[in-house]
Enzyme design. Structure first.
Site, PDB file in Angstrom:
ATOM      1  N   CYS A   2       3.253   0.074  -7.966  1.00 51.74           N
ATOM      2  CA  CYS A   2       4.140   0.625  -8.987  1.00 51.74           C
ATOM      3  C   CYS A   2       3.591   0.399 -10.382  1.00 51.74           C
ATOM      4  O   CYS A   2       2.860  -0.548 -10.632  1.00 51.74           O
ATOM      5  CB  CYS A   2       5.547   0.024  -8.940  1.00 51.74           C
ATOM      6  SG  CYS A   2       6.296   0.013  -7.332  1.00 51.74           S
ATOM      7  N   ARG A  28      -0.891   4.117  -9.654  1.00 49.51           N
ATOM      8  CA  ARG A  28      -0.328   2.921  -9.013  1.00 49.51           C
ATOM      9  C   ARG A  28       0.778   3.276  -8.005  1.00 49.51           C
ATOM     10  O   ARG A  28       1.333   2.392  -7.361  1.00 49.51           O
ATOM     11  CB  ARG A  28       0.256   1.986 -10.081  1.00 49.51           C
ATOM     12  CG  ARG A  28      -0.762   1.536 -11.110  1.00 49.51           C
ATOM     13  CD  ARG A  28      -0.103   0.676 -12.156  1.00 49.51           C
ATOM     14  NE  ARG A  28       0.296  -0.590 -11.597  1.00 49.51           N
ATOM     15  CZ  ARG A  28      -0.481  -1.652 -11.522  1.00 49.51           C
ATOM     16  NH1 ARG A  28      -1.707  -1.599 -11.970  1.00 49.51           N
ATOM     17  NH2 ARG A  28      -0.042  -2.767 -10.998  1.00 49.51           N
ATOM     18  N   TRP A  73       5.635   3.040  -5.811  1.00 47.37           N
ATOM     19  CA  TRP A  73       4.967   3.080  -4.505  1.00 47.37           C
ATOM     20  C   TRP A  73       5.855   2.210  -3.629  1.00 47.37           C
ATOM     21  O   TRP A  73       5.874   0.996  -3.781  1.00 47.37           O
ATOM     22  CB  TRP A  73       3.560   2.511  -4.654  1.00 47.37           C
ATOM     23  CG  TRP A  73       2.703   2.672  -3.438  1.00 47.37           C
ATOM     24  CD1 TRP A  73       1.947   3.760  -3.124  1.00 47.37           C
ATOM     25  CD2 TRP A  73       2.465   1.704  -2.406  1.00 47.37           C
ATOM     26  NE1 TRP A  73       1.270   3.525  -1.942  1.00 47.37           N
ATOM     27  CE2 TRP A  73       1.559   2.285  -1.482  1.00 47.37           C
ATOM     28  CE3 TRP A  73       2.920   0.411  -2.155  1.00 47.37           C
ATOM     29  CZ2 TRP A  73       1.127   1.612  -0.348  1.00 47.37           C
ATOM     30  CZ3 TRP A  73       2.475  -0.253  -1.019  1.00 47.37           C
ATOM     31  CH2 TRP A  73       1.589   0.362  -0.135  1.00 47.37           C
ATOM     32  N   GLU A 470     -19.508   3.280   2.346  1.00 46.94           N
ATOM     33  CA  GLU A 470     -18.828   3.849   1.193  1.00 46.94           C
ATOM     34  C   GLU A 470     -18.645   5.361   1.351  1.00 46.94           C
ATOM     35  O   GLU A 470     -17.596   5.908   1.019  1.00 46.94           O
ATOM     36  CB  GLU A 470     -19.623   3.499  -0.079  1.00 46.94           C
ATOM     37  CG  GLU A 470     -19.082   4.040  -1.384  1.00 46.94           C
ATOM     38  CD  GLU A 470     -17.641   3.634  -1.686  1.00 46.94           C
ATOM     39  OE1 GLU A 470     -17.090   2.741  -1.009  1.00 46.94           O
ATOM     40  OE2 GLU A 470     -17.053   4.235  -2.603  1.00 46.94           O
ATOM     41  N   GLU A 477     -10.578   8.691   2.812  1.00 46.43           N
ATOM     42  CA  GLU A 477      -9.406   8.450   1.961  1.00 46.43           C
ATOM     43  C   GLU A 477      -8.924   9.688   1.214  1.00 46.43           C
ATOM     44  O   GLU A 477      -7.752   9.789   0.901  1.00 46.43           O
ATOM     45  CB  GLU A 477      -9.621   7.261   1.006  1.00 46.43           C
ATOM     46  CG  GLU A 477     -10.525   7.490  -0.160  1.00 46.43           C
ATOM     47  CD  GLU A 477     -10.585   6.281  -1.085  1.00 46.43           C
ATOM     48  OE1 GLU A 477      -9.573   5.598  -1.276  1.00 46.43           O
ATOM     49  OE2 GLU A 477     -11.676   6.035  -1.640  1.00 46.43           O
ATOM     50  N   LYS A 590      -4.039   3.242  -6.570  1.00 45.26           N
ATOM     51  CA  LYS A 590      -5.335   2.755  -7.050  1.00 45.26           C
ATOM     52  C   LYS A 590      -5.423   1.243  -7.063  1.00 45.26           C
ATOM     53  O   LYS A 590      -6.419   0.663  -6.680  1.00 45.26           O
ATOM     54  CB  LYS A 590      -5.611   3.312  -8.448  1.00 45.26           C
ATOM     55  CG  LYS A 590      -6.922   2.835  -9.010  1.00 45.26           C
ATOM     56  CD  LYS A 590      -7.759   3.960  -9.507  1.00 45.26           C
ATOM     57  CE  LYS A 590      -9.171   3.534  -9.790  1.00 45.26           C
ATOM     58  NZ  LYS A 590     -10.091   3.870  -8.702  1.00 45.26           N
TER      59      LYS A 590
HETATM   60  O1  M6R Z   1      -9.577  -2.681  -7.964  1.00 46.09           O
HETATM   61  P1  M6R Z   1     -10.378  -3.135  -6.788  1.00 46.09           P
HETATM   62  O2  M6R Z   1     -11.832  -2.831  -6.920  1.00 46.09           O
HETATM   63  O3  M6R Z   1     -10.161  -4.566  -6.440  1.00 46.09           O
HETATM   64  O4  M6R Z   1      -9.836  -2.256  -5.587  1.00 46.09           O
HETATM   65  C1  M6R Z   1     -10.268  -2.468  -4.272  1.00 46.09           C
HETATM   66  C2  M6R Z   1      -9.825  -1.341  -3.370  1.00 46.09           C
HETATM   67  O5  M6R Z   1      -8.441  -1.239  -3.337  1.00 46.09           O
HETATM   68  C3  M6R Z   1     -10.415   0.001  -3.794  1.00 46.09           C
HETATM   69  O6  M6R Z   1     -11.800  -0.034  -3.882  1.00 46.09           O
HETATM   70  C4  M6R Z   1     -10.005   1.099  -2.807  1.00 46.09           C
HETATM   71  O7  M6R Z   1     -10.597   0.883  -1.563  1.00 46.09           O
HETATM   72  C5  M6R Z   1     -10.358   2.479  -3.339  1.00 46.09           C
HETATM   73  N1  M6R Z   1      -9.319   3.416  -3.022  1.00 46.09           N
HETATM   74  C6  M6R Z   1     -11.627   3.015  -2.777  1.00 46.09           C
HETATM   75  O8  M6R Z   1     -11.930   4.285  -3.235  1.00 46.09           O
END
Ligand code: M6R
Length: 595
Positions: A2, A28, A73, A470, A477, A590
């Protein structure tokens, strides 16, 4: 997760800015949204299911000088108009927005109902509004009513509340992000700086266990400790992100814009070698007294795997990489003097922060590689360094992955005493800039082929094994096509059974000749079982394949920076051709601020 926002001004007129901020916070969560605005001392709420634009669109809002907003969310309670925030007390005199999850809220809820309160939602948040109301009823002033409520809460929260008749916002933070923005005509708060960049670039970053009172002309912060309230004196920091960075410009989606920003970011990192020197020296010296463990989630985890490879190859440093959500179970060996390197774009990922708490409790040192300034991770770390990628809006991490890999390359090179790092990175930046058109063309063609497939495999060896992971993560996703990344040599130990006539396998072909020979065997293994292979390979090398993209790559260690871009573009165009919105994939947010 959120996103939350609050504005308190000398003049009337907050609704438009609340909505602008909420749009920036949609990464978010965006299953429901709402705002509350106080006008003539009365609070009016507009909320519902959908994005903030769809919720407030066409509604006449009575504007005023104080307001709060939320984009959700769902965690507690389904997606419904009743569960959307802001939540109000029985008589609508208190409104609250919240990011986080409250423990034991069921007990508080039951107690409030016994006292005659009428709760209208299934959320944990609603109890906060009623508790404040209850305290006001018992004679507390507005600030005490808020503080006494916060004292009762357990769990994670960033809370912003407004109370009828008060030109003020009441804030509390524990394990969920909350920043205060300082303006000329008022003060603001939000889940992150990006949400307030259109209003200010001066911020105070709140810490866990703090509460704050914002009026149009003052900001007061206290640390809540037991029964005590200690005044906190914290300087504002300037953030050099421009609001334009949050604009899609001529690109159809943020994700595409962010992919295209990569050459520029790599150049910026190439020009900042001095900036990374201090961090590298500190890491090097810390490593004299203990082992190195890298911790990260999602895409950052993949960057961490590449970091492990680079530190080993370039600097001879041994490390292990633990996926953040598994860290509590796999880190019992950590001791005082060990070093934990946390990598996170947002600096707010709950699993990463929890790992850091554990590491600190064992006396380990924490260093971090982060994108978002002022984020919780930077404040919890003994030393942090920024990847300088600017705000990333698309839920799929793209430019921040490249920036993390580039920074890990710089750090490993600096520790090893290598020179010429800046020129090498500038070379990659130039190469990507010049070949973006070709990469786009190839990726569009491939997406046409992949969009109708049920499964896609990504294979890589050595440093490009994490690149394969990756590539698979990006595709699944945002396009919702099942994709798996594998070390090319491991594939024959089981997954090969999944290959059928026409199953696509995207293979990152190594630069190194010996490694390439092995990858060619792996390509033949899958092709002979019917796979359709798509290779991303160095220019001029012979590889048996069905479709290939040749790139001008000469250095294995820099190849992830080049190979990743077509993988991102393939995922992007596949998602778009399937009619998905790559910036807001279903079920995802995100910044994942829940464990
Ligand atoms: O903000 P962060 O790098 O810690 O986030 C980690 C994951 O949540 C983030 O990389 C997520 O997997 C993305 N959606 C990937 O594209």
């Amino acid at each position: 997760m959120c996103g939350i926002v609050g504005i308190v001004r000398k003049r009337s007129g907050v609704a438009e800015d609340l909505v602008k901020s909420l749009k920036k916070l949609e990464y978010r969560g965006y299953d429901s949204a709402g705002i509350a605005v106080m006008s003539d001392g009365k609070i009016e709420v507009v909320k519902g299911v959908g994005t903030i634009d769809s919720v407030v669109g066409g509604i006449e809002i009575r504007d005023g000088p104080v307001g709060i907003g939320h984009t959700r969310w769902a965690t507690h309670g389904g997606v419904s108009p009743e569960n959307a925030h802001p939540h109000t007390s029985c008589h609508g005199e208190v409104a609250v927005v919240h990011n986080g999850t409250l423990d034991d809220f069921e007990d508080m809820r039951r107690e409030l109902i016994t006292k005659g309160h009428e709760l209208r939602s299934e959320t944990d948040t609603e109890v906060v509004a009623h508790l404040i109301e209850e305290n006001l009823k018992s004679g507390d002033g507005p600030l005490s009513a808020f503080v006494n409520t916060i004292r009762k809460l357990k769990g994670s929260y960033a809370i912003v509340s407004m109370i009828s008749g008060e030109r003020a916002l009441f804030l509390a933070r524990n394990k969920s992000p909350l920043v205060i923005g300082l303006g000329e005509d008022g003060n603001y708060c939000a889940s992150d700086v990006a949400a307030l960049l259109h209003l200010t670039n001066r911020f105070i970053f709140m810490e866990d266990g703090e509460i704050a009172l914002l009026t149009p002309s003052s900001v007061e912060i206290w640390k809540l400790e037991g029964g005590k309230m200690e005044k906190v004196d914290r300087r504002a920091e300037e953030v050099d992100w421009s609001p334009q960075l949050l604009d899609k410009g001529s690109f159809e989606h943020f994700m595409l814009k962010e992919i295209h920003e990569q050459p520029h970011i790599l150049k910026k990192i190439a020009e900042s070698i001095d900036y990374y020197t201090r961090f590298s020296e500190r890491l090097d010296s810390l490593l004299r007294s203990g082992s190195l463990t890298i911790v990260a989630a999602g895409t950052s985890y993949h960057a961490g795997l590449i970091g492990k490879y680079l530190l080993s190859k370039l600097a001879g440093i041994r490390s292990e990489v633990i996926i953040a959500s598994e860290f509590p179970e796999w880190s019992s060996h950590l001791r005082e003097g060990d070093v934990v390197l946390a990598i996170s774009q947002s600096g707010e990922t709950a699993d990463v922060l929890e790992a850091v708490r554990i590491a600190k409790s064992r006396g380990s040192k924490v260093v971090s590689i982060v994108n978002v300034p002022g984020s919780t991770l930077t404040r919890m770390s003994d030393e942090s360094v920024f990847i300088q990628a600017g705000p990333e809006v698309g839920v799929a991490a793209t430019k921040t992955f490249s920036a993390q890999v580039a920074v890990l390359y710089v750090i490993s090179s600096l520790i090893s005493g290598r020179s010429g790092i800046s020129d090498e990175l500038a070379g990659v930046s130039e190469l990507l800039r010049n070949s973006m058109g070709d990469l786009e063309g190839f990726s569009k063609e491939m997406s046409d082929l992949l969009k109708d497939k049920e499964h896609v495999f990504f294979l890589g060896r050595g440093i490009n094994y994490p690149t394969a992971l990756e590539g698979a993560l990006k595709l699944k996703e945002i396009s919702y096509i099942h994709a798996e990344g594998y070390p090319a040599g491991e594939y024959k130990h089981g997954p090969l059974a999944l290959i059928e006539e026409g199953t696509p396998a995207v293979v990152m072909v190594p630069v190194n000749e010996e490694l390439r020979k092995k990858a060619v065997y792996n390509i033949m293994e899958v092709r002979s079982r019917g796979a359709f292979t798509i290779t991303i390979q160095p220019k001029g090398v012979e590889v048996p394949t069905d479709a290939s993209l040749e790139v001008d790559v000469e250095d294995e260690l820099l190849s992830p920076l080049i190979y990743t871009v077509p993988l991102q573009l393939i995922a992007y165009y596949t998602a778009v051709s399937l009619g998905r919105n790559p910036d807001k994939p279903r079920n995802l947010a995100k910044s994942v601020t829940v464990e």
